[in-house]
Design a protein around this motif. Structure first.
Motif, PDB file in Angstrom:
ATOM      1  N   VAL A  75      59.386  51.090 -19.031  1.00 29.54           N
ATOM      2  CA  VAL A  75      59.326  51.628 -17.567  1.00 29.54           C
ATOM      3  C   VAL A  75      61.033  51.736 -17.086  1.00 29.54           C
ATOM      4  CG1 VAL A  75      59.116  50.091 -15.136  1.00 29.54           C
ATOM      5  CG2 VAL A  75      57.894  49.832 -16.555  1.00 29.54           C
ATOM      6  N   VAL A  76      61.026  53.067 -16.856  1.00 28.09           N
ATOM      7  CA  VAL A  76      61.247  53.356 -15.977  1.00 28.09           C
ATOM      8  C   VAL A  76      61.279  54.057 -14.755  1.00 28.09           C
ATOM      9  CG1 VAL A  76      63.135  55.813 -16.286  1.00 28.09           C
ATOM     10  CG2 VAL A  76      62.149  55.022 -18.447  1.00 28.09           C
ATOM     11  N   ILE A  77      62.636  53.834 -13.658  1.00 28.59           N
ATOM     12  CA  ILE A  77      62.826  54.286 -12.112  1.00 28.59           C
ATOM     13  C   ILE A  77      63.345  55.880 -12.040  1.00 28.59           C
ATOM     14  CG2 ILE A  77      62.979  53.408  -9.989  1.00 28.59           C
ATOM     15  CD1 ILE A  77      62.804  50.827 -11.201  1.00 28.59           C
ATOM     16  N   LEU A  78      62.821  56.228 -11.360  1.00 29.50           N
ATOM     17  CA  LEU A  78      63.661  57.708 -11.112  1.00 29.50           C
ATOM     18  C   LEU A  78      63.970  57.703  -9.456  1.00 29.50           C
ATOM     19  CD1 LEU A  78      62.162  60.227 -13.924  1.00 29.50           C
ATOM     20  CD2 LEU A  78      64.034  59.013 -14.028  1.00 29.50           C
ATOM     21  N   GLU A  79      64.725  58.288  -9.671  1.00 30.09           N
ATOM     22  CA  GLU A  79      65.106  58.774  -8.203  1.00 30.09           C
ATOM     23  C   GLU A  79      65.509  60.614  -7.813  1.00 30.09           C
ATOM     24  OE1 GLU A  79      67.596  56.841  -4.946  1.00 30.09           O
ATOM     25  OE2 GLU A  79      68.051  55.483  -6.949  1.00 30.09           O
ATOM     26  N   PHE A  80      64.938  61.133  -6.933  1.00 30.19           N
ATOM     27  CA  PHE A  80      64.431  62.592  -7.508  1.00 30.19           C
ATOM     28  C   PHE A  80      64.315  63.102  -5.759  1.00 30.19           C
ATOM     29  CE2 PHE A  80      61.388  61.768  -9.287  1.00 30.19           C
ATOM     30  CZ  PHE A  80      59.964  63.101  -8.909  1.00 30.19           C
ATOM     31  N   GLY A  81      64.671  64.295  -6.079  1.00 35.29           N
ATOM     32  CA  GLY A  81      64.508  65.148  -4.470  1.00 35.29           C
ATOM     33  C   GLY A  81      63.940  66.504  -5.315  1.00 35.29           C
ATOM     34  N   CYS A  82      62.730  67.171  -3.859  1.00 41.45           N
ATOM     35  CA  CYS A  82      62.071  68.598  -4.664  1.00 41.45           C
ATOM     36  C   CYS A  82      62.587  69.176  -3.414  1.00 41.45           C
ATOM     37  CB  CYS A  82      60.823  67.833  -4.858  1.00 41.45           C
ATOM     38  SG  CYS A  82      59.411  69.117  -4.309  1.00 41.45           S
ATOM     39  N   ILE A  83      62.399  70.585  -3.181  1.00 38.03           N
ATOM     40  CA  ILE A  83      63.041  71.116  -2.538  1.00 38.03           C
ATOM     41  C   ILE A  83      62.247  72.646  -2.730  1.00 38.03           C
ATOM     42  CG2 ILE A  83      64.429  73.089  -1.966  1.00 38.03           C
ATOM     43  CD1 ILE A  83      65.772  69.979  -1.488  1.00 38.03           C
ATOM     44  N   GLY A  84      61.353  72.642  -1.282  1.00 40.56           N
ATOM     45  CA  GLY A  84      60.382  73.500  -1.517  1.00 40.56           C
ATOM     46  C   GLY A  84      59.951  74.501  -0.148  1.00 40.56           C
ATOM     47  N   GLN A  85      59.094  74.300   0.178  1.00 42.53           N
ATOM     48  CA  GLN A  85      58.298  74.970   1.838  1.00 42.53           C
ATOM     49  C   GLN A  85      55.982  75.007   1.354  1.00 42.53           C
ATOM     50  OE1 GLN A  85      59.842  78.303   2.244  1.00 42.53           O
ATOM     51  NE2 GLN A  85      58.531  80.256   0.487  1.00 42.53           N
ATOM     52  N   GLY A  86      55.975  75.278   2.465  1.00 40.92           N
ATOM     53  CA  GLY A  86      54.714  74.423   2.643  1.00 40.92           C
ATOM     54  C   GLY A  86      54.389  76.934   2.643  1.00 40.92           C
ATOM     55  N   LYS A  88      51.398  78.289   3.798  1.00 40.65           N
ATOM     56  CA  LYS A  88      50.837  78.308   4.549  1.00 40.65           C
ATOM     57  C   LYS A  88      51.479  78.441   5.972  1.00 40.65           C
ATOM     58  CE  LYS A  88      46.602  77.773   2.997  1.00 40.65           C
ATOM     59  NZ  LYS A  88      44.941  77.323   3.097  1.00 40.65           N
ATOM     60  N   THR A  89      52.093  77.872   5.821  1.00 38.98           N
ATOM     61  CA  THR A  89      52.957  77.155   7.188  1.00 38.98           C
ATOM     62  C   THR A  89      54.659  77.952   7.071  1.00 38.98           C
ATOM     63  OG1 THR A  89      54.196  75.455   6.363  1.00 38.98           O
ATOM     64  CG2 THR A  89      52.148  74.859   7.810  1.00 38.98           C
ATOM     65  N   GLY A  90      55.298  77.918   5.629  1.00 43.46           N
ATOM     66  CA  GLY A  90      56.269  78.601   5.653  1.00 43.46           C
ATOM     67  C   GLY A  90      57.696  77.538   6.007  1.00 43.46           C
ATOM     68  N   ARG A  91      57.620  75.758   6.147  1.00 42.59           N
ATOM     69  CA  ARG A  91      58.186  74.750   6.438  1.00 42.59           C
ATOM     70  C   ARG A  91      58.656  73.976   5.725  1.00 42.59           C
ATOM     71  NH1 ARG A  91      53.706  72.591  10.908  1.00 42.59           N
ATOM     72  NH2 ARG A  91      53.613  74.303  11.969  1.00 42.59           N
ATOM     73  N   PRO A  92      59.897  73.797   6.206  1.00 42.88           N
ATOM     74  CA  PRO A  92      60.441  73.216   4.527  1.00 42.88           C
ATOM     75  C   PRO A  92      59.464  71.991   3.722  1.00 42.88           C
ATOM     76  CG  PRO A  92      61.983  73.024   6.341  1.00 42.88           C
ATOM     77  CD  PRO A  92      60.825  74.222   6.761  1.00 42.88           C
ATOM     78  N   TYR A  93      59.931  72.248   2.798  1.00 38.90           N
ATOM     79  CA  TYR A  93      59.629  70.800   1.966  1.00 38.90           C
ATOM     80  C   TYR A  93      61.164  70.109   0.844  1.00 38.90           C
ATOM     81  CZ  TYR A  93      56.937  67.187  -0.464  1.00 38.90           C
ATOM     82  OH  TYR A  93      56.175  66.071  -1.516  1.00 38.90           O
ATOM     83  N   ASN A  94      61.384  69.097   2.058  1.00 40.58           N
ATOM     84  CA  ASN A  94      62.903  68.470   0.796  1.00 40.58           C
ATOM     85  C   ASN A  94      62.415  67.248   1.757  1.00 40.58           C
ATOM     86  OD1 ASN A  94      63.909  71.198   1.487  1.00 40.58           O
ATOM     87  ND2 ASN A  94      65.028  70.976   3.531  1.00 40.58           N
ATOM     88  N   GLN A  95      61.421  66.687  -0.204  1.00 41.71           N
ATOM     89  CA  GLN A  95      61.313  65.550  -0.622  1.00 41.71           C
ATOM     90  C   GLN A  95      62.094  64.574  -1.068  1.00 41.71           C
ATOM     91  OE1 GLN A  95      59.532  62.460   0.723  1.00 41.71           O
ATOM     92  NE2 GLN A  95      57.621  63.918   0.807  1.00 41.71           N
ATOM     93  N   ARG A  96      62.705  63.215  -1.034  1.00 40.45           N
ATOM     94  CA  ARG A  96      62.841  61.989  -1.824  1.00 40.45           C
ATOM     95  C   ARG A  96      61.776  61.154  -2.188  1.00 40.45           C
ATOM     96  NH1 ARG A  96      66.843  62.075  -3.948  1.00 40.45           N
ATOM     97  NH2 ARG A  96      67.987  60.458  -4.425  1.00 40.45           N
ATOM     98  N   ILE A 119      57.036  63.561   5.648  1.00 47.22           N
ATOM     99  CA  ILE A 119      58.002  65.407   4.937  1.00 47.22           C
ATOM    100  C   ILE A 119      56.833  66.035   4.796  1.00 47.22           C
ATOM    101  CG2 ILE A 119      59.278  65.982   3.209  1.00 47.22           C
ATOM    102  CD1 ILE A 119      61.079  63.379   3.798  1.00 47.22           C
ATOM    103  N   ALA A 120      55.906  65.820   3.972  1.00 46.54           N
ATOM    104  CA  ALA A 120      54.490  66.957   3.051  1.00 46.54           C
ATOM    105  C   ALA A 120      53.811  66.999   4.381  1.00 46.54           C
ATOM    106  CB  ALA A 120      53.562  66.274   2.510  1.00 46.54           C
ATOM    107  N   LEU A 121      53.437  65.755   5.218  1.00 52.45           N
ATOM    108  CA  LEU A 121      52.053  66.402   5.956  1.00 52.45           C
ATOM    109  C   LEU A 121      52.753  68.078   7.514  1.00 52.45           C
ATOM    110  CD1 LEU A 121      50.371  63.641   6.998  1.00 52.45           C
ATOM    111  CD2 LEU A 121      49.376  65.233   5.563  1.00 52.45           C
ATOM    112  N   GLU A 122      54.355  67.456   8.252  1.00 50.12           N
ATOM    113  CA  GLU A 122      54.993  68.513   8.362  1.00 50.12           C
ATOM    114  C   GLU A 122      54.850  69.378   7.429  1.00 50.12           C
ATOM    115  OE1 GLU A 122      56.836  70.413  11.036  1.00 50.12           O
ATOM    116  OE2 GLU A 122      56.025  68.557  11.321  1.00 50.12           O
ATOM    117  N   ALA A 123      55.252  69.794   6.521  1.00 54.98           N
ATOM    118  CA  ALA A 123      55.507  71.113   5.820  1.00 54.98           C
ATOM    119  C   ALA A 123      54.265  72.271   5.615  1.00 54.98           C
ATOM    120  CB  ALA A 123      55.915  70.616   4.196  1.00 54.98           C
ATOM    121  N   ILE A 124      52.893  71.396   5.311  1.00 53.71           N
ATOM    122  CA  ILE A 124      51.713  72.196   4.617  1.00 53.71           C
ATOM    123  C   ILE A 124      50.761  72.053   6.409  1.00 53.71           C
ATOM    124  CG2 ILE A 124      51.651  71.080   2.861  1.00 53.71           C
ATOM    125  CD1 ILE A 124      50.178  69.118   3.208  1.00 53.71           C
ATOM    126  N   GLY A 125      51.319  71.294   7.067  1.00 55.13           N
ATOM    127  CA  GLY A 125      50.539  71.777   8.406  1.00 55.13           C
ATOM    128  C   GLY A 125      49.704  70.385   8.709  1.00 55.13           C
TER     129      GLY A 125
END
Length: 140
Positions: A75-86, A88-96, A119-125
Motif C-alpha cells: 500500500v502506497v499513498i500519493l499526494e499530487f495535483g493535476c492542471i487542466g481545463q474543461g 466544453k467550458t474552458g474553465r480551469p481544472y486545478n485538482q489535488r 472543482i471537477a463539476l465547475e470545470a466541466i459544467g
C-alpha cells in the motif's frame, strides 16, 4: 508519474494506466458527487468508465507526487495535483488528489481516489456533463 511513484511495485512495462490495473481491480471514489460513480469493479468496466474522460477534461500536466510508504508494503499513498481545463467550458481544472493504492504482483488491485468533486463539476459544467461523459461505470 504513477509508474515512477510506485517504482518496482508496479509493472514498469505497462504502457497506460489501464495496463497497470489488475483484471479484477477495484477503483473507488469516496468523494464522488451525489449520483456520481463511487466504485468501479474490473479493468474492463474501468476502461468503459474512463473512455469518456477525454470528452470532458484536458489534462496539461500532473504535479510531482509526494509518496508516503505505509506499514503494508503493498500500500502506497500519493499526494499530487493535476492542471487542466474543461473541454466544453474552458474553465480551469486545478485538482489535488490523495490516492491510496494497493499493488500486488506488479498490478494495481485497488485504487481509492480522493478528490474534490466541486472543482471537477465547475470545470466541466455540472453533474449532468459528468454523467453524460462517464456514465455509471458499473457503479455500486
Amino acid at each position: 508519474m504513477l509508474k515512477a511513484a510506485l517504482g518496482p511495485l508496479v509493472d514498469q512495462e505497462a504502457s497506460s494506466f489501464l495496463d497497470m490495473m489488475a483484471p479484477d481491480c477495484v477503483m473507488e471514489f469516496p468523494y464522488a458527487p451525489p449520483g456520481g460513480v463511487t466504485r468501479v469493479e474490473g479493468r474492463e468496466a474501468l476502461a468503459a468508465y474512463l473512455s469518456g474522460f477525454d470528452n470532458i477534461l484536458t489534462i496539461e500536466r500532473m504535479t510531482e507526487p509526494t509518496v508516503h510508504r505505509t506499514d503494508n508494503p503493498e500500500v502506497v499513498i500519493l499526494e499530487f495535483g493535476c492542471i487542466g481545463q474543461g473541454v466544453k467550458t474552458g474553465r480551469p481544472y486545478n485538482q489535488r488528489y490523495i490516492s491510496v493504492i494497493t499493488v500486488r504482483g506488479g498490478k494495481i488491485i485497488r485504487y481509492v481516489d480522493y478528490w474534490n468533486p466541486l472543482i471537477a463539476l465547475e470545470a466541466i459544467g455540472g453533474l449532468d456533463a459528468l454523467t453524460a461523459a462517464l456514465g455509471t461505470g458499473g457503479r455500486s
